[in-house]
Design a protein around this motif. Structure first.
Motif, PDB file in Angstrom:
ATOM      1  N   THR A   1      71.206  32.459  53.171  1.00 14.09           N
ATOM      2  CA  THR A   1      70.750  33.887  53.959  1.00 14.09           C
ATOM      3  C   THR A   1      71.864  34.717  54.637  1.00 14.09           C
ATOM      4  O   THR A   1      72.029  35.897  54.616  1.00 14.09           O
ATOM      5  N   LEU A   2      72.550  34.056  55.513  1.00 16.15           N
ATOM      6  CA  LEU A   2      73.829  34.664  56.030  1.00 16.15           C
ATOM      7  C   LEU A   2      74.600  35.154  55.199  1.00 16.15           C
ATOM      8  O   LEU A   2      75.215  36.235  55.510  1.00 16.15           O
ATOM      9  N   LYS A   3      74.842  34.561  53.977  1.00 21.44           N
ATOM     10  CA  LYS A   3      75.846  35.099  52.932  1.00 21.44           C
ATOM     11  C   LYS A   3      75.583  36.361  52.516  1.00 21.44           C
ATOM     12  O   LYS A   3      76.068  37.224  52.063  1.00 21.44           O
ATOM     13  N   ALA A   4      74.025  36.212  52.139  1.00 21.21           N
ATOM     14  CA  ALA A   4      73.373  37.457  51.679  1.00 21.21           C
ATOM     15  C   ALA A   4      73.461  38.693  52.733  1.00 21.21           C
ATOM     16  O   ALA A   4      73.797  39.797  52.265  1.00 21.21           O
ATOM     17  N   PHE A   5      73.433  38.349  53.882  1.00 23.68           N
ATOM     18  CA  PHE A   5      73.618  39.281  55.001  1.00 23.68           C
ATOM     19  C   PHE A   5      75.168  39.924  55.140  1.00 23.68           C
ATOM     20  O   PHE A   5      75.122  41.073  55.358  1.00 23.68           O
ATOM     21  N   GLN A   6      75.904  39.114  54.862  1.00 23.59           N
ATOM     22  CA  GLN A   6      77.360  39.495  54.970  1.00 23.59           C
ATOM     23  C   GLN A   6      77.747  40.381  53.657  1.00 23.59           C
ATOM     24  O   GLN A   6      78.263  41.533  53.832  1.00 23.59           O
ATOM     25  N   SER A   7      77.073  40.203  52.491  1.00 25.19           N
ATOM     26  CA  SER A   7      77.124  41.097  51.418  1.00 25.19           C
ATOM     27  C   SER A   7      76.623  42.452  51.470  1.00 25.19           C
ATOM     28  O   SER A   7      77.202  43.263  51.196  1.00 25.19           O
ATOM     29  N   LYS A   8      75.489  42.306  52.425  1.00 22.26           N
ATOM     30  CA  LYS A   8      75.046  43.878  53.047  1.00 22.26           C
ATOM     31  C   LYS A   8      75.474  44.309  54.003  1.00 22.26           C
ATOM     32  O   LYS A   8      75.031  45.270  54.751  1.00 22.26           O
ATOM     33  N   LYS A   9      76.788  43.626  54.656  1.00 26.55           N
ATOM     34  CA  LYS A   9      77.536  44.146  55.835  1.00 26.55           C
ATOM     35  C   LYS A   9      76.658  43.930  56.980  1.00 26.55           C
ATOM     36  O   LYS A   9      76.799  44.881  57.917  1.00 26.55           O
ATOM     37  N   LEU A  10      75.687  43.165  57.157  1.00 27.44           N
ATOM     38  CA  LEU A  10      74.931  42.931  58.443  1.00 27.44           C
ATOM     39  C   LEU A  10      75.775  42.090  59.515  1.00 27.44           C
ATOM     40  O   LEU A  10      75.495  42.312  60.590  1.00 27.44           O
ATOM     41  N   VAL A  11      76.432  41.212  58.957  1.00 28.69           N
ATOM     42  CA  VAL A  11      77.296  40.228  59.621  1.00 28.69           C
ATOM     43  C   VAL A  11      78.774  39.964  59.008  1.00 28.69           C
ATOM     44  O   VAL A  11      78.796  40.369  57.834  1.00 28.69           O
ATOM     45  N   GLN A  12      79.430  39.627  59.627  1.00 30.33           N
ATOM     46  CA  GLN A  12      80.814  39.052  59.155  1.00 30.33           C
ATOM     47  C   GLN A  12      81.092  37.715  59.644  1.00 30.33           C
ATOM     48  O   GLN A  12      81.103  37.152  60.930  1.00 30.33           O
ATOM     49  N   LEU A  13      81.077  36.718  58.554  1.00 32.47           N
ATOM     50  CA  LEU A  13      81.199  35.362  58.762  1.00 32.47           C
ATOM     51  C   LEU A  13      82.614  34.897  59.018  1.00 32.47           C
ATOM     52  O   LEU A  13      83.308  35.099  58.118  1.00 32.47           O
ATOM     53  N   SER A  14      82.869  34.061  59.912  1.00 30.02           N
ATOM     54  CA  SER A  14      84.276  33.061  59.990  1.00 30.02           C
ATOM     55  C   SER A  14      83.983  31.770  60.504  1.00 30.02           C
ATOM     56  O   SER A  14      82.856  31.298  60.800  1.00 30.02           O
ATOM     57  N   ARG A  15      84.942  31.232  60.177  1.00 32.68           N
ATOM     58  CA  ARG A  15      84.954  29.724  60.772  1.00 32.68           C
ATOM     59  C   ARG A  15      84.197  29.488  62.137  1.00 32.68           C
ATOM     60  O   ARG A  15      84.762  30.021  62.929  1.00 32.68           O
ATOM     61  N   GLY A  16      83.278  29.139  62.326  1.00 27.98           N
ATOM     62  CA  GLY A  16      82.417  28.729  63.624  1.00 27.98           C
ATOM     63  C   GLY A  16      81.826  29.762  64.280  1.00 27.98           C
ATOM     64  O   GLY A  16      81.412  29.563  65.492  1.00 27.98           O
ATOM     65  N   SER A  17      81.948  31.060  63.595  1.00 26.35           N
ATOM     66  CA  SER A  17      81.409  31.981  64.349  1.00 26.35           C
ATOM     67  C   SER A  17      80.726  33.271  63.601  1.00 26.35           C
ATOM     68  O   SER A  17      81.030  33.124  62.178  1.00 26.35           O
ATOM     69  N   ILE A  18      80.052  33.945  63.813  1.00 24.77           N
ATOM     70  CA  ILE A  18      79.180  35.120  63.186  1.00 24.77           C
ATOM     71  C   ILE A  18      79.290  36.272  64.128  1.00 24.77           C
ATOM     72  O   ILE A  18      78.575  36.133  65.066  1.00 24.77           O
ATOM     73  N   THR A  19      79.692  37.329  63.487  1.00 29.33           N
ATOM     74  CA  THR A  19      79.777  38.758  64.199  1.00 29.33           C
ATOM     75  C   THR A  19      78.881  39.462  63.825  1.00 29.33           C
ATOM     76  O   THR A  19      78.599  39.678  62.387  1.00 29.33           O
ATOM     77  N   LEU A  20      77.939  40.143  64.590  1.00 31.56           N
ATOM     78  CA  LEU A  20      76.841  40.846  64.057  1.00 31.56           C
ATOM     79  C   LEU A  20      77.590  42.446  63.768  1.00 31.56           C
ATOM     80  O   LEU A  20      77.826  43.088  65.165  1.00 31.56           O
ATOM     81  N   THR A  21      77.417  42.916  62.681  1.00 29.19           N
ATOM     82  CA  THR A  21      78.115  44.344  62.363  1.00 29.19           C
ATOM     83  C   THR A  21      77.392  45.343  62.377  1.00 29.19           C
ATOM     84  O   THR A  21      77.628  46.595  62.431  1.00 29.19           O
TER      85      THR A  21
END
Lengths: 218, 218
Positions: free
Chosen positions: B188-208
């Motif tokens: 689900t997070l990956k789907a959120f990232q592809s919609k530019k809702l979040v940016q994933l990186s190692r150990g953290s999630i940025t709400l964009t």
């Protein structure tokens, strides 16, 4: 059937408190299926069950349901009285599963008695804890137990309540109790039948192997 | 940080009641992650949170978890004190999410004060109702809301608690909060990232995109 005999802490109340309850309690006769309360209603107050059976359930916007618990004579429903302690709305529904006699103790009376009677206040605390315990148990079951196990437990509970091995209940109603889809109930019941745990016929389910059902439910 | 300032009804208690709490309350410092209570422990009593944060959760036999709620300074945990009203065991676990300071008010003291203080007894009723309301809300969400919606709501709650758009939290931890599988959270997070809702990186999630997340969570 009178109010005093149904109210478990009656003998522990002062005569002034008894008088307040007696004067304000409203007697209702409900026919089966009547929805007595829903999220949109005003704060009802406590419901004391005189006879019959109430079902307390939550429901989704598209009409799915899950039974939280059922209340029997001498039980008290306090989820209908959340407003007596806090201005709060609980999103629950209540219906009569059988013709029932109830008394509604209006929230204003309950509020007043609660603010002066340690007996009544402690009694509410006690019921509230048992409701939380029941809801949490159910929550765990819904989250992590198999449909097989939950259905076996439901059938046995129903047998216990109805005192009959043959249950007159639709698959739809069972689904609404369990918070699952009717198709899932039908499929699981058929699997039970092929294992000779139940015998299905139009509108009824006969439990044919109680021991196996018990084992499955544990 | 002292006991009196953290206990919301302190000023309403009698001096005798205050004395009883002061003499019996036990101060603890918990490091992050310490499990302070589980189903197998004895009845602890009420927990008053001085600083930090506690997480109250249920868990399955094979280690799955679901967060019921989190408690902050001045909150009281009463699920750890079910025994004060009834001999009853609640199957819950409590852990410190951050280094926390707590006071445990032993069940014997709580029992005694509850039997004489209408203030304390009413206060417990009030907290109990809000806990039931919270648990029922969560129950409905888990039963009937999409993972998308629940994950968006969780990320926003976390942002609110941490006061930061970048969350240092593992997918595993999110799964344990939500009562779902890690794979589901990752997907689900990956789907959120592809919609530019979040940016994933190692150990953290940025709400964009907070607005979109808000919309999704409502």
């Amino acid at each position: 059937m009178n109010f005093e005999n149904c109210f478990p802490i009656w003998s522990k109340l002062t005569s002034a408190e008894r008088g307040m309850f007696t004067h304000s309690a409203i007697h209702h006769k409900l026919s089966s299926g009547t929805l007595t309360f829903s999220a949109s209603s005003d704060c009802l107050g406590l419901i004391l069950i005189g006879s019959g059976r109430l079902r307390i359930f939550i429901s989704s916007e598209d009409g799915k349901e899950l039974t939280l618990f059922r209340l029997f004579p001498q039980d008290i429903c306090l989820l209908s009285a959340a407003c007596i302690v806090k201005d709060m709305e609980l999103n629950i529904s209540i219906e009569a599963e059988k013709p029932s006699e109830i008394w509604i103790m209006p929230s204003s009376t309950c509020k007043e008695i609660m603010s002066q009677s340690i007996t009544f206040s402690s009694y509410l605390n006690q019921i509230m804890f048992s409701r939380i315990a029941k809801i949490l148990q159910l929550f765990e079951a819904v989250m992590w137990e198999s449909v097989d196990k939950r259905l076996a437990a439901f059938l046995l509970e129903e047998r216990h309540i109805e005192k009959n091995d043959t249950l007159k209940i639709t698959h739809e109603k069972i689904a609404n109790h369990m918070g699952t889809a009717r198709e899932v109930v039908t499929r699981t019941l058929k699997a039970f039948q092929s294992k000779k745990l139940v015998q299905l016929s139009r509108g009824s389910i006969t439990l044919t192997d109680i021991d196996q059902l018990l084992e499955l439910s544990e």
